[in-house]
Design an enzyme around this catalytic site. Structure first.
Site, PDB file in Angstrom:
ATOM      1  N   MET A 254       0.844  -1.183   0.000  1.00 16.14           N
ATOM      2  CA  MET A 254       0.000   0.000   0.000  1.00 16.14           C
ATOM      3  C   MET A 254       0.889   1.247   0.000  1.00 16.14           C
ATOM      4  O   MET A 254       1.958   1.248   0.576  1.00 16.14           O
ATOM      5  CB  MET A 254      -0.902  -0.006   1.226  1.00 16.14           C
ATOM      6  CG  MET A 254      -1.753   1.228   1.296  1.00 16.14           C
ATOM      7  SD  MET A 254      -3.314   1.123   2.150  1.00 16.14           S
ATOM      8  CE  MET A 254      -4.178  -0.114   1.285  1.00 16.14           C
TER       9      MET A 254
ATOM     10  N   LYS B 132      -9.703  13.688   0.324  1.00 15.18           N
ATOM     11  CA  LYS B 132     -10.780  14.080   1.232  1.00 15.18           C
ATOM     12  C   LYS B 132     -11.102  12.904   2.152  1.00 15.18           C
ATOM     13  O   LYS B 132     -11.395  11.810   1.683  1.00 15.18           O
ATOM     14  CB  LYS B 132     -12.021  14.487   0.426  1.00 15.18           C
ATOM     15  CG  LYS B 132     -13.195  14.918   1.292  1.00 15.18           C
ATOM     16  CD  LYS B 132     -14.358  15.378   0.423  1.00 15.18           C
ATOM     17  CE  LYS B 132     -15.533  15.770   1.287  1.00 15.18           C
ATOM     18  NZ  LYS B 132     -16.687  16.168   0.471  1.00 15.18           N
TER      19      LYS B 132
ATOM     20  N   HIS C 159      -7.213  10.934   8.237  1.00 20.06           N
ATOM     21  CA  HIS C 159      -7.682  10.741   9.615  1.00 20.06           C
ATOM     22  C   HIS C 159      -7.761   9.264   9.996  1.00 20.06           C
ATOM     23  O   HIS C 159      -7.791   8.928  11.173  1.00 20.06           O
ATOM     24  CB  HIS C 159      -9.052  11.397   9.811  1.00 20.06           C
ATOM     25  CG  HIS C 159     -10.159  10.690   9.098  1.00 20.06           C
ATOM     26  ND1 HIS C 159     -10.472  10.981   7.786  1.00 20.06           N
ATOM     27  CD2 HIS C 159     -10.999   9.709   9.500  1.00 20.06           C
ATOM     28  CE1 HIS C 159     -11.481  10.193   7.418  1.00 20.06           C
ATOM     29  NE2 HIS C 159     -11.811   9.416   8.433  1.00 20.06           N
TER      30      HIS C 159
END
Length: 73
Positions: free
Chosen positions: A1, A14, A18
């Site tokens: 990844m 977007k 987080h």
């Protein structure tokens, strides 16, 4: 990844960072930096916790999301 990022003038993320640990965010942002030209932009849109106590609905939702993510990880 996070091995490669498609090149472009700008990269818009977007509600992405987080959800990842700091090390993974750093790796992702470094790959983004390499994928944009010298004058390119990396644009991050995410919730930011208020510095001072705030009782607004947006601040409450952001705090709830933050706690939920901490509990999940």
């Amino acid at each position: 990844m996070f091995e490669s990022i498609p090149q472009g003038e700008a990269i818009f993320m977007k509600w992405i960072l987080h959800d990842w640990a700091d090390e993974e965010c750093l790796r992702l942002l470094k790959n983004c930096h390499q994928a944009v030209p010298k004058n390119g932009k990396v644009i991050v849109m995410d919730a930011v916790l208020p510095v001072e106590a705030d009782a607004s609905a947006a601040a409450k939702d952001t705090c709830y999301m933050d706690v939920a993510l901490m509990a999940r990880n």
